[in-house]
Design a protein around this motif. Structure first.
Motif, mmCIF file in Angstrom:
data_model
loop_
_atom_site.group_PDB
_atom_site.id
_atom_site.type_symbol
_atom_site.label_atom_id
_atom_site.label_comp_id
_atom_site.label_asym_id
_atom_site.label_seq_id
_atom_site.Cartn_x
_atom_site.Cartn_y
_atom_site.Cartn_z
ATOM 1 N N GLN A 173 0.879 -1.253 -0.362
ATOM 2 C CA GLN A 173 0.308 -0.036 0.044
ATOM 3 C C GLN A 173 1.097 1.544 -0.070
ATOM 4 O OE1 GLN A 173 -1.896 1.378 3.897
ATOM 5 N NE2 GLN A 173 -3.718 1.133 2.113
ATOM 6 N N GLN A 177 -2.116 5.187 -1.457
ATOM 7 C CA GLN A 177 -3.560 4.675 -1.561
ATOM 8 C C GLN A 177 -3.675 5.012 0.536
ATOM 9 O OE1 GLN A 177 -1.474 1.721 -2.598
ATOM 10 N NE2 GLN A 177 -2.650 0.952 -4.061
ATOM 11 N N THR A 207 -8.374 -5.235 -1.559
ATOM 12 C CA THR A 207 -9.160 -3.833 -1.553
ATOM 13 C C THR A 207 -9.292 -2.622 -2.094
ATOM 14 O OG1 THR A 207 -8.015 -2.967 -0.055
ATOM 15 C CG2 THR A 207 -9.324 -4.963 1.007
ATOM 16 N N ARG A 208 -10.495 -2.119 -2.053
ATOM 17 C CA ARG A 208 -10.601 -0.689 -3.039
ATOM 18 C C ARG A 208 -11.588 -0.063 -2.420
ATOM 19 N NH1 ARG A 208 -12.182 -1.253 -9.010
ATOM 20 N NH2 ARG A 208 -11.267 0.487 -9.301
ATOM 21 N N THR A 209 -11.164 1.663 -2.921
ATOM 22 C CA THR A 209 -12.548 2.097 -2.200
ATOM 23 C C THR A 209 -13.026 3.649 -3.310
ATOM 24 O OG1 THR A 209 -12.470 4.246 -1.100
ATOM 25 C CG2 THR A 209 -10.528 4.381 -2.344
ATOM 26 N N SER A 313 -15.785 -4.386 -8.307
ATOM 27 C CA SER A 313 -14.721 -4.913 -7.920
ATOM 28 C C SER A 313 -13.847 -5.896 -9.228
ATOM 29 C CB SER A 313 -14.430 -5.459 -6.604
ATOM 30 O OG SER A 313 -14.598 -4.652 -5.467
ATOM 31 N N TYR A 316 -12.297 -5.144 -12.167
ATOM 32 C CA TYR A 316 -11.379 -4.656 -11.789
ATOM 33 C C TYR A 316 -10.746 -6.296 -11.593
ATOM 34 C CZ TYR A 316 -6.855 -2.266 -10.237
ATOM 35 O OH TYR A 316 -5.610 -2.284 -10.317
ATOM 36 N N GLU A 341 -0.890 1.163 -9.579
ATOM 37 C CA GLU A 341 -1.096 2.591 -8.378
ATOM 38 C C GLU A 341 -0.943 3.989 -9.097
ATOM 39 O OE1 GLU A 341 0.633 5.115 -5.301
ATOM 40 O OE2 GLU A 341 1.891 4.318 -7.447
ATOM 41 N N SER A 344 -3.632 4.884 -10.852
ATOM 42 C CA SER A 344 -4.897 6.082 -9.626
ATOM 43 C C SER A 344 -4.385 7.036 -9.194
ATOM 44 C CB SER A 344 -4.684 4.401 -8.964
ATOM 45 O OG SER A 344 -5.431 3.732 -10.005
#
Length: 355
Positions: A173, A177, A207-209, A313, A316, A341, A344
């Protein structure tokens, strides 16, 4: 000696120098003489043909002598494979980042340069992949082999990317992130994939937000919705870490599971409208698996239909499966995760600045 001898420099699969003559014959290095000239013998020399053809070159790769005594057919296709592999390998060496290498793109460029006589990509793909893998760091073969520190654990902005490791889990992470999860955690999506996990590992879990609105740093979020499919192992562990989290199972998975069981149990009821026994079995399945086993509030979206499914998700997940090879090398996995990353991060910067 023949006139107009065309020479190309290539190499064997083991990396030894090889000479190509007139795109028809291959000669492997035999030995070097005192005057530094080198003798190369036809690759058919050690076969049943025992071809006695040889070529002698000086240190400037100029032909001193060529004895063309070939007693076998010309092998233009075989020669083209060797030349193509060598040219592609030389292109690989020009790339300082092996993970960025696009073998099919390089092959297309080489094939255009070679012209009509060029092997198909499928015939040399495995050798190409092996050459790429040789430029990677030593492959990780077990979880215990994963290093605590590595130059690959840095993002493109030179920030720490690996934040935790124990005997069975490693977490990546970036600070960016972490910022997203700190400020946009009303809806968190989680999913696992077996396809993109390295061979020595069990699963890649992501995990994604959901960033619905910007400038929410001063907004107090009291309820966190954790979206996943109907895997109690995931939801139970999430509850242990965040006791007040609100579990939301994916309606699409729920619907697919019900349809599957309905088709299995109620297949014959279409022909006999008076027979409801199978349908009663279906209702019993529903009661046992969704009313008793799961909390109804976790899959009932009444008055809350913003995220009925975890399609974000799942889409993705499908996207990752397209950009990852099946069971990728450990460092290849990290590289692609860092690339995602960075994409994003750049996208977020553009959106916050209104670009």
């Amino acid at each position: 000696m023949e006139d107009n001898i065309e020479i190309e420099i290539s190499e064997t699969n083991r990396g030894n120098e090889q000479i190509i003559i007139n795109k028809k014959h291959k000669f492997n290095f035999s030995f070097q003489r005192k005057d530094k000239s080198k003798i190369y013998r036809c690759t058919e020399y050690k076969t049943l043909n025992k071809c006695k053809s040889l070529i002698i070159l000086n240190d400037k790769k100029e032909v001193l002598e060529y004895e063309s005594l070939h007693n076998h057919l010309e092998k233009e296709i075989n020669v083209s494979i060797s030349v193509a592999k060598h040219k592609i390998k030389e292109e690989f060496k020009k790339n300082s980042i092996p993970m960025d290498i696009k073998p099919k793109h390089i092959f297309n460029a080489v094939s255009q340069e070679m012209g009509f006589i060029c092997p198909e990509y499928s015939t040399i793909r495995s050798q190409i992949i092996r050459n790429i893998n040789k430029q990677f760091p030593p492959n990780i073969k077990s979880f215990d082999d994963i290093p605590i520190e590595s130059e690959y654990y840095k993002t493109k902005r030179n920030e720490n990317f690996m934040i935790f490791k124990n005997t069975y889990l490693i977490i990546f992470q970036s600070p960016f992130q972490a910022y997203l999860f700190s400020n946009y955690h009303k809806n968190i999506f989680a999913f696992g994939t077996f396809y993109a996990a390295p061979k020595f590992s069990y699963q890649l879990f992501i995990t994604r937000t959901y960033v619905g609105e910007f400038n929410m740093s001063n907004t107090l979020i009291t309820t966190i919705n954790f979206h996943c499919d109907f895997e109690q192992g995931i939801s139970n562990d999430a509850k242990k870490v965040f006791p007040n989290i609100n579990i939301k199972y994916c309606v699409w998975h729920y619907k697919r599971s019900l349809e599957k069981q309905k088709n299995i149990l109620c297949y014959h009821e279409v022909k006999n409208n008076n027979d409801y026994n199978n349908f009663l079995q279906f209702l019993e399945y529903f009661n046992k698996n969704y009313l008793l086993k799961y909390n109804v509030n976790n899959w009932n979206y009444f008055e809350n239909i913003e995220h009925l499914t975890d399609n974000a998700s799942e889409s993705y997940n499908s996207y990752l499966n397209n950009i990852f090879p099946n069971k990728p090398l450990f460092y290849k996995l990290i590289y692609i995760l860092k690339e995602e990353e960075n994409l994003s991060y750049n996208d977020y910067q553009r959106r916050t600045k209104g670009n």
